[in-house]
Design a protein around this motif. Sequence first.
Motif, PDB file in Angstrom:
ATOM      1  N   UNK A  62       0.828  -1.206   0.000  1.00  0.00           N
ATOM      2  CA  UNK A  62       0.000   0.000   0.000  1.00  0.00           C
ATOM      3  C   UNK A  62       0.862   1.256   0.000  1.00  0.00           C
ATOM      4  N   UNK A  63       2.170   1.059  -0.065  1.00  0.00           N
ATOM      5  CA  UNK A  63       3.116   2.169  -0.027  1.00  0.00           C
ATOM      6  C   UNK A  63       3.423   2.612  -1.454  1.00  0.00           C
ATOM      7  N   UNK A  64       2.920   3.772  -1.836  1.00  0.00           N
ATOM      8  CA  UNK A  64       3.089   4.242  -3.216  1.00  0.00           C
ATOM      9  C   UNK A  64       4.558   4.467  -3.555  1.00  0.00           C
ATOM     10  N   UNK A  65       5.328   4.922  -2.582  1.00  0.00           N
ATOM     11  CA  UNK A  65       6.753   5.166  -2.828  1.00  0.00           C
ATOM     12  C   UNK A  65       7.467   3.877  -3.217  1.00  0.00           C
ATOM     13  N   UNK A  66       7.168   2.789  -2.515  1.00  0.00           N
ATOM     14  CA  UNK A  66       7.788   1.497  -2.833  1.00  0.00           C
ATOM     15  C   UNK A  66       7.270   0.965  -4.163  1.00  0.00           C
ATOM     16  N   UNK A  67       5.977   1.113  -4.423  1.00  0.00           N
ATOM     17  CA  UNK A  67       5.389   0.664  -5.692  1.00  0.00           C
ATOM     18  C   UNK A  67       6.022   1.417  -6.864  1.00  0.00           C
ATOM     19  N   UNK A  68       6.149   2.717  -6.734  1.00  0.00           N
ATOM     20  CA  UNK A  68       6.769   3.506  -7.799  1.00  0.00           C
ATOM     21  C   UNK A  68       8.235   3.123  -7.967  1.00  0.00           C
ATOM     22  N   UNK A  69       8.895   2.798  -6.859  1.00  0.00           N
ATOM     23  CA  UNK A  69      10.306   2.428  -6.909  1.00  0.00           C
ATOM     24  C   UNK A  69      10.510   1.173  -7.761  1.00  0.00           C
ATOM     25  N   UNK A  70       9.776   0.108  -7.465  1.00  0.00           N
ATOM     26  CA  UNK A  70       9.980  -1.130  -8.232  1.00  0.00           C
ATOM     27  C   UNK A  70       9.521  -0.966  -9.680  1.00  0.00           C
ATOM     28  N   UNK A  71       8.478  -0.159  -9.900  1.00  0.00           N
ATOM     29  CA  UNK A  71       8.011   0.061 -11.264  1.00  0.00           C
ATOM     30  C   UNK A  71       8.961   0.942 -12.070  1.00  0.00           C
ATOM     31  N   UNK A  72       9.912   1.587 -11.407  1.00  0.00           N
ATOM     32  CA  UNK A  72      10.900   2.376 -12.152  1.00  0.00           C
ATOM     33  C   UNK A  72      11.918   1.480 -12.856  1.00  0.00           C
ATOM     34  N   UNK A  73      11.968   0.209 -12.472  1.00  0.00           N
ATOM     35  CA  UNK A  73      12.893  -0.737 -13.107  1.00  0.00           C
ATOM     36  C   UNK A  73      12.188  -1.638 -14.117  1.00  0.00           C
ATOM     37  N   UNK A  74      10.935  -1.955 -13.847  1.00  0.00           N
ATOM     38  CA  UNK A  74      10.155  -2.816 -14.743  1.00  0.00           C
ATOM     39  C   UNK A  74       8.681  -2.543 -14.472  1.00  0.00           C
ATOM     40  N   UNK A  75       7.889  -2.537 -15.523  1.00  0.00           N
ATOM     41  CA  UNK A  75       6.460  -2.308 -15.346  1.00  0.00           C
ATOM     42  C   UNK A  75       5.799  -3.558 -14.765  1.00  0.00           C
ATOM     43  N   UNK A  76       4.946  -3.374 -13.774  1.00  0.00           N
ATOM     44  CA  UNK A  76       4.214  -4.482 -13.176  1.00  0.00           C
ATOM     45  C   UNK A  76       2.830  -4.596 -13.823  1.00  0.00           C
TER      46      UNK A  76
END
Length: 369
Positions: A62-76
């Motif tokens: 539920x943490x947008x910062x972490x979600x955006x972080x991993x999506x900066x390397x590969x789209x989920x």
Amino acid sequence: MQYDYLIVGSGLFGCVFAHEAKKRGKSCLIVEKRDHIGGNLYCENVEGINVHKYGAHIFHTSDKEIWDYVNSFVEFNRYTNSPLANYKGELYNLPFNMNTFYQLWKVKTPKEAKEKIKSQIDQLNIENPANLEEQALSLIGTDIYEKLIKGYTEKQWGRPATNLPAFIIKRLPVRFTFDNNYFNDKYQGIPIGGYNKLIEGLVKDIDVELDVDFFEKKEQWEARAQHVIFTGKIDQYYDYQFGRLEYRSLDFEHTTIDQENYQGNAVVNYTEREVPYTRIIEHKHFEFGTQSKTVITKEYPADWDSTKEPYYPINNDANNEIYKKYKALADKEDKIIFGGRLAEYKYYDMHQIVGSALKKVKDHFKEIS
């Protein structure tokens, strides 16, 4: 060559730390005992399908910062975890929700379902649960416990539920809505193209050496860097001087099947005690695959020994006391930073690993959030 940081282990914690250190201008070397990077996140491509070699991994937070972080390397992608339970050929939706209650009792309203559960709990008259079985029964009643919890839990832990402590089940997720989404988190998905893309993005332009047994030449490896990020077993690092920490392990049986669709769902749990595996994973459904073949994995819980991979820390009182002694040594280290599931003797979900690694980076580099 000398480095600023030696990272022991190429799992998610180590790779996030290495990436962040490199962003700050530091040189890093990752050493990994396996013949591939990524730790337990590693995917093997079989028939065009990304097979989760070390068990299913579903990213959720539920943490947008972490979600955006991993999506900066590969789209989920938009994968939503909605497992099924198979009990003696009967299928039930998980987590426990109105679909499950209708399948069990044909009740159609939340009021009916609550009354059914309450009537079963009241008949049991359990005031102070003495073990896991009594704890679960006091929370959810007889039918759900017998069909969907008892056998699965006993397989997971390798012992009767009456021999397991009550605290293992502090609560049980029960929904009185028709909602099969297993996680409550706002964000959820699988990397498009598999988890290898996430790991490769994290370690881009970072030196990596595979097939390295760090402990064979521990002092030599440590001498190559100013700081060491250690993500392996903390008791092994300290040569088991206070005793060995205990784990549960898993065995995986991967099978390629010459058919398009085996079970119609990524995850099906087998909750009866007599079936030796806890679940079957059909990997193509994580990425909505349309390949002509499919790959399934049967997951068998196992006792852990030094020949097996440690998956789940057994955080009982005895192990926690041993860990505290190792943690006291770790806290005195200037050069070594311990992080991750094995080094902290703690079960982490993936988003928690990312968050923990990012926090360790900020603390280490003394950055203010």
